[in-house]
Design a protein around this motif. Structure first.
Motif, PDB file in Angstrom:
ATOM      1  N   CYS A 170       0.799  -1.231   0.000  1.00  0.00           N
ATOM      2  CA  CYS A 170       0.000   0.000   0.000  1.00  0.00           C
ATOM      3  C   CYS A 170       0.831   1.281   0.000  1.00  0.00           C
ATOM      4  O   CYS A 170       0.262   2.379  -0.050  1.00  0.00           O
ATOM      5  N   SER A 195      -7.012   1.803   2.277  1.00  0.00           N
ATOM      6  CA  SER A 195      -7.981   0.787   1.871  1.00  0.00           C
ATOM      7  C   SER A 195      -7.297  -0.410   1.232  1.00  0.00           C
ATOM      8  O   SER A 195      -7.681  -1.561   1.476  1.00  0.00           O
ATOM      9  N   ARG A 196      -6.250  -0.152   0.437  1.00  0.00           N
ATOM     10  CA  ARG A 196      -5.538  -1.231  -0.242  1.00  0.00           C
ATOM     11  C   ARG A 196      -4.852  -2.162   0.759  1.00  0.00           C
ATOM     12  O   ARG A 196      -4.775  -3.370   0.543  1.00  0.00           O
ATOM     13  N   GLY A 197      -4.376  -1.605   1.863  1.00  0.00           N
ATOM     14  CA  GLY A 197      -3.748  -2.436   2.883  1.00  0.00           C
ATOM     15  C   GLY A 197      -4.751  -3.066   3.824  1.00  0.00           C
ATOM     16  O   GLY A 197      -4.600  -4.223   4.241  1.00  0.00           O
ATOM     17  N   ARG A 198      -5.806  -2.306   4.154  1.00  0.00           N
ATOM     18  CA  ARG A 198      -6.788  -2.795   5.135  1.00  0.00           C
ATOM     19  C   ARG A 198      -7.646  -3.934   4.597  1.00  0.00           C
ATOM     20  O   ARG A 198      -8.183  -4.741   5.372  1.00  0.00           O
ATOM     21  N   GLN A 230      -4.686   4.260  -0.340  1.00  0.00           N
ATOM     22  CA  GLN A 230      -3.573   3.448   0.157  1.00  0.00           C
ATOM     23  C   GLN A 230      -3.988   2.659   1.387  1.00  0.00           C
ATOM     24  O   GLN A 230      -3.685   1.467   1.519  1.00  0.00           O
ATOM     25  N   GLU A 255       0.415  -9.329   6.914  1.00  0.00           N
ATOM     26  CA  GLU A 255       0.295  -9.168   5.461  1.00  0.00           C
ATOM     27  C   GLU A 255      -0.059 -10.462   4.751  1.00  0.00           C
ATOM     28  O   GLU A 255      -0.545 -10.460   3.622  1.00  0.00           O
TER      29      GLU A 255
END
Length: 297
Positions: A112, A230-233, A228, A155
């Motif tokens: 992210c 949102s992409r990781g969460r 960003q 991750e």
């Protein structure tokens, strides 16, 4: 027990190697007490019964027919394995060491583009029937009765911490404050942060990075930052989806006492960590396992 690897995994949701690993774990804690009567159910059959039970939504009558045991024996076996597995939670779900945090932070930076992120946090509803005592507390904003599961994942989509059991009406932020993790977050987090949704906004959660609320006046930089996050969460949402898809018992825990509900959910998280593989693709949902519309927003 004579099935090939593919058939075995399709029915019991684990590989032969994972089955053998669990079998050895159980052998260390099983109590062999037989005082006559019918022969004791073999341990490998007990484990197969448990995996079938938690991987499907069949009744105990169907379970007893499939494994050729009485319903009372099926009840006893499932409760026995649940208790043993939950007593070993720390062997499967544990807080990462410093080098593991650094590894996760590097991975999240690639995913992210945000530094010093070691995991993601979210809450998940597990559907139950209305409890007899204080049943109204379990009615959530989605209109069904549930208990909550709070998960912190890395991750790879593996649970690093879980908190199970708050009533469905409880807000995610309140659940976090009630969890054992919250009382020790400074020691556990150090210089790192978690990614979370807007439920964790506020000064009480400086260790959770949340998106800015979209009031229609966000700058391009703020919108990019939200994307960003949102992409990781999304990793934690995908984790809940995969867990519910593989261990289908937790989709809907009807006719089950609350203390047993908590053990079943914890066991599903344990089994998820045992089987978690980011490269594993669900045969039914190659684009990602759904959460069946139960998002805790």
């Amino acid at each position: 027990m004579q099935m090939d690897e593919h058939t075995f995994r399709r029915h019991l949701r684990v590989t032969w190697a994972q089955f053998d690993f669990l079998l050895q774990k159980l052998k260390q804690h099983i109590q062999k007490v037989h005082v006559g009567g019918r022969p004791e159910v073999p341990l490998h059959q007990k484990l197969a019964m448990f995996l079938w039970y938690i991987g499907n939504q069949n009744s105990f009558r169907e379970l007893s027919d499939k494994f050729n045991v009485s319903q009372s024996t099926a009840h006893h076996v499932i409760l026995e394995i649940l208790c043993i597995l939950c007593s070993q939670t720390s062997s499967f779900i544990s807080w990462p060491k410093e080098f593991e945090k650094a590894t996760s932070a590097a991975a999240f930076a690639r995913i992210c583009g945000i530094n010093d992120i070691m995991g993601a946090i979210d809450g998940c509803h597990i559907k139950i029937q209305r409890p007899i005592i204080r049943g109204g507390d379990y009615l959530n904003r989605k209109g069904f009765y549930s208990v909550l599961l709070q998960g912190i994942v890395n991750e790879k989509g593996k649970f690093e911490d879980i908190f199970v059991g708050p009533p469905g009406r409880v807000h995610d932020a309140r659940m976090l404050r009630s969890s054992t993790f919250y009382s020790t977050w400074e020691e556990k987090m150090g210089e790192y942060q978690l990614l979370g949704d807007s439920a964790y906004c506020g000064n009480a959660y400086p260790f959770v990075m949340t998106p800015k609320r979209d009031n229609g006046a966000l700058s391009a930089e703020e919108e990019a930052r939200n994307l960003q996050i949102s992409r990781g969460r999304v990793i934690v949402e995908q984790t809940f989806g995969r867990m519910k898809c593989r261990w289908r018992r937790v989709r809907d825990l009807q006719n089950t006492w609350l203390d047993i509900v908590v053990m079943i959910i914890a066991s599903a998280c344990i089994l998820h960590n045992l089987c978690a593989d980011p490269t594993d693709v669900c045969e039914q949902h190659p684009l990602g396992c759904p959460r069946r519309g139960d998002e805790n927003e």
